[in-house]
Design an enzyme around this catalytic site. Structure first.
Site, PDB file in Angstrom:
ATOM      1  N   ARG A  89       0.881  -1.180   0.000  1.00 23.92           N
ATOM      2  CA  ARG A  89       0.000   0.000   0.000  1.00 23.92           C
ATOM      3  C   ARG A  89       0.908   1.216   0.000  1.00 23.92           C
ATOM      4  NH1 ARG A  89      -5.204   1.483   3.627  1.00 23.92           N
ATOM      5  NH2 ARG A  89      -6.010   0.101   2.033  1.00 23.92           N
ATOM      6  N   HIS A 118      -7.530   0.599  -6.248  1.00 23.36           N
ATOM      7  CA  HIS A 118      -7.703  -0.247  -5.059  1.00 23.36           C
ATOM      8  C   HIS A 118      -8.381  -1.562  -5.482  1.00 23.36           C
ATOM      9  CE1 HIS A 118      -7.812  -1.314  -0.977  1.00 23.36           C
ATOM     10  NE2 HIS A 118      -8.647  -0.420  -0.479  1.00 23.36           N
ATOM     11  N   GLN A 170     -10.082  -4.068  -2.886  1.00 27.97           N
ATOM     12  CA  GLN A 170     -11.366  -3.573  -2.388  1.00 27.97           C
ATOM     13  C   GLN A 170     -12.472  -3.867  -3.400  1.00 27.97           C
ATOM     14  OE1 GLN A 170     -12.204  -1.781   0.647  1.00 27.97           O
ATOM     15  NE2 GLN A 170     -14.210  -2.385  -0.124  1.00 27.97           N
ATOM     16  N   ASP A 210     -17.262   7.360  -1.598  1.00 32.51           N
ATOM     17  CA  ASP A 210     -15.988   7.269  -0.865  1.00 32.51           C
ATOM     18  C   ASP A 210     -15.675   8.670  -0.336  1.00 32.51           C
ATOM     19  OD1 ASP A 210     -13.577   6.352   0.154  1.00 32.51           O
ATOM     20  OD2 ASP A 210     -12.519   6.398  -1.775  1.00 32.51           O
ATOM     21  N   CYS A 260     -16.269   1.679   0.922  1.00 32.74           N
ATOM     22  CA  CYS A 260     -15.061   0.903   1.251  1.00 32.74           C
ATOM     23  C   CYS A 260     -14.626   1.113   2.687  1.00 32.74           C
ATOM     24  CB  CYS A 260     -13.942   1.247   0.275  1.00 32.74           C
ATOM     25  SG  CYS A 260     -13.397   2.966   0.380  1.00 32.74           S
ATOM     26  N   ARG A 280     -13.597  -8.470   2.174  1.00 36.86           N
ATOM     27  CA  ARG A 280     -12.169  -8.226   1.906  1.00 36.86           C
ATOM     28  C   ARG A 280     -11.372  -9.490   2.241  1.00 36.86           C
ATOM     29  NH1 ARG A 280     -10.048  -3.089   2.002  1.00 36.86           N
ATOM     30  NH2 ARG A 280      -8.216  -4.160   1.194  1.00 36.86           N
TER      31      ARG A 280
HETATM   32  N1  NVA Z   1      -9.988   6.803  -1.308  1.00 44.27           N
HETATM   33  C1  NVA Z   1      -9.618   6.354   0.017  1.00 44.27           C
HETATM   34  C2  NVA Z   1      -9.840   4.886   0.162  1.00 44.27           C
HETATM   35  C3  NVA Z   1      -9.493   4.324   1.512  1.00 44.27           C
HETATM   36  C4  NVA Z   1      -9.671   2.845   1.595  1.00 44.27           C
HETATM   37  C5  NVA Z   1      -8.161   6.708   0.264  1.00 44.27           C
HETATM   38  O1  NVA Z   1      -7.340   6.499  -0.632  1.00 44.27           O
HETATM   39  O2  NVA Z   1      -7.848   7.177   1.355  1.00 44.27           O
HETATM   40  N1   CP Z   2     -11.115   0.005   2.732  1.00 35.14           N
HETATM   41  C1   CP Z   2      -9.841  -0.069   3.137  1.00 35.14           C
HETATM   42  O1   CP Z   2      -8.921  -0.339   2.355  1.00 35.14           O
HETATM   43  O2   CP Z   2      -9.668   0.113   4.470  1.00 35.14           O
HETATM   44  P1   CP Z   2      -8.287   0.334   5.231  1.00 35.14           P
HETATM   45  O3   CP Z   2      -7.736   1.657   4.782  1.00 35.14           O
HETATM   46  O4   CP Z   2      -8.654   0.313   6.681  1.00 35.14           O
HETATM   47  O5   CP Z   2      -7.335  -0.777   4.878  1.00 35.14           O
END
Ligand code: NVA
Ligand code: CP
Length: 302
Positions: free
Chosen positions: A103, A130, A133, A221, A261, A289
């Site tokens: 990540r 993502h 997800q 989101d 998500c 997930r």
């Molecule tokens: N768009 C959000 C998704 C988190 C799972 C982010 O990137 O923070």
């Molecule tokens: N939805 C998601 O990826 O959650 P986290 O940021 O908690 O991993």
């Protein structure tokens, strides 16, 4: 299926269906106490450059349930955080591990790990996409709706990593996809180009209610993603009105489900009322997930 999962477009429709079928099977086996230790003796490295609740816990628990081991590697503590090149990190970690989940911010870093390493790489979120997800999201939609053909998916809000992956994933499995984003916050150009190949199946609009018309699934989101905290105030203004609320829900089909998500910001992208009315669907999505990623790990690491 390809060797890596770097982005949603790496998967064909058949790949996705096969992964979801396996995920359903693994979910069944877990619920019924049936052993499914497909990855005994395997180790997954999990590199995190951003925070996580779901991704970390579901990958780590999933690997344990599959009989393998998962290592949490914060990029703050790795030499990569002090400037060791990705090319070297990839080659070193390939000598110890059986796969890496990463990540991070830049998609290029994930692509570079795949290029220079020799083990499967799984994208656990970048600024661009993502995919893990969205596999869980598709699994949840199929659980609730039984199939994808003829369904309409709507996404309201920022044209971010979630929007990018949902557009590609939704169109690939045969859903209609309608996206409402304000000017200046559209999905990535590469994704809009991808959607051009799906004549009559994709719509990008600035009207949340218009996008939600007759939808079977409504997604949203956060307005400010990880790394964009400094823009939060500007974004609050830009996204005012891009909210999943009663008005949006009344444009959708009566049996529409809502997906998020998570983490969610109540009264920003979604009202507390809509969130709580659809909490079962949203937390099923979070649970999935685990099952969807176990399927990805079995396919890539076994
Ligand atoms: N768009 C959000 C998704 C988190 C799972 C982010 O990137 O923070
Ligand atoms: N939805 C998601 O990826 O959650 P986290 O940021 O908690 O991993």
């Amino acid at each position: 299926m390809k060797k890596h999962l770097l982005k949603m477009a790496d998967l064909t429709r058949d790949d996705i269906i096969e992964l979801l079928n396996l995920a359903d099977q693994l979910k069944y086996e877990l619920k019924h106490g049936i052993s499914h230790r497909h990855l005994e003796g395997k180790t997954l490295g999990m590199i995190f450059q951003k925070s996580s609740t779901r991704t970390r816990v579901s990958f780590e628990t999933g690997m344990y349930q599959l009989g393998g081991n998962a290592l949490f590697l914060s990029s703050k503590d790795l030499q990569i955080g002090r400037g060791e090149p990705v090319e070297d990190t990839a080659r070193v970690l390939s000598r110890y591990l059986d796969g890496i989940m990463i990540r991070t911010f830049e998609q290029k870093e994930v692509e570079d790990l795949a290029e220079y390493g020799s083990i499967p790489i799984i994208n656990g979120l970048t600024d661009y996409c993502h995919p893990c997800q969205v596999l869980a999201d598709l699994m949840t939609i199929r659980e609730y709706k039984g199939q994808f053909d003829g369904l309409k998916m709507t996404y309201i809000g920022d044209g971010n990593n979630m929007a990018n992956s949902l557009i590609v994933g939704g169109l690939t499995v045969g859903m209609k996809v309608s996206v409402a984003c304000p000017e200046g916050y559209h999905p990535d150009r590469s994704v809009l180009d991808f959607a051009k190949g799906f004549e009559g199946m994709f719509e990008l609009t600035d009207s949340p209610v218009g996008a939600a018309k007759d939808a079977d699934v409504i997604f949203t989101d956060v307005w400010a993603s990880m790394g964009q905290e400094g823009e939060a105030q500007i974004r609050k203004k830009a996204f005012a009105g891009y909210q999943v609320n009663d008005e949006v829900m009344s444009a959708a089909r009566q049996d529409a489900i809502v997906q998020h998500c998570l983490p969610a910001h109540r009264e920003e992208e979604i009202t507390a009322k809509v969130f709580e009315a659809h909490a079962d669907e949203i937390f099923d999505e979070a649970e999935n997930r685990l099952h969807a990623q176990k399927a990805v790990m079995v396919r890539l690491l076994k």
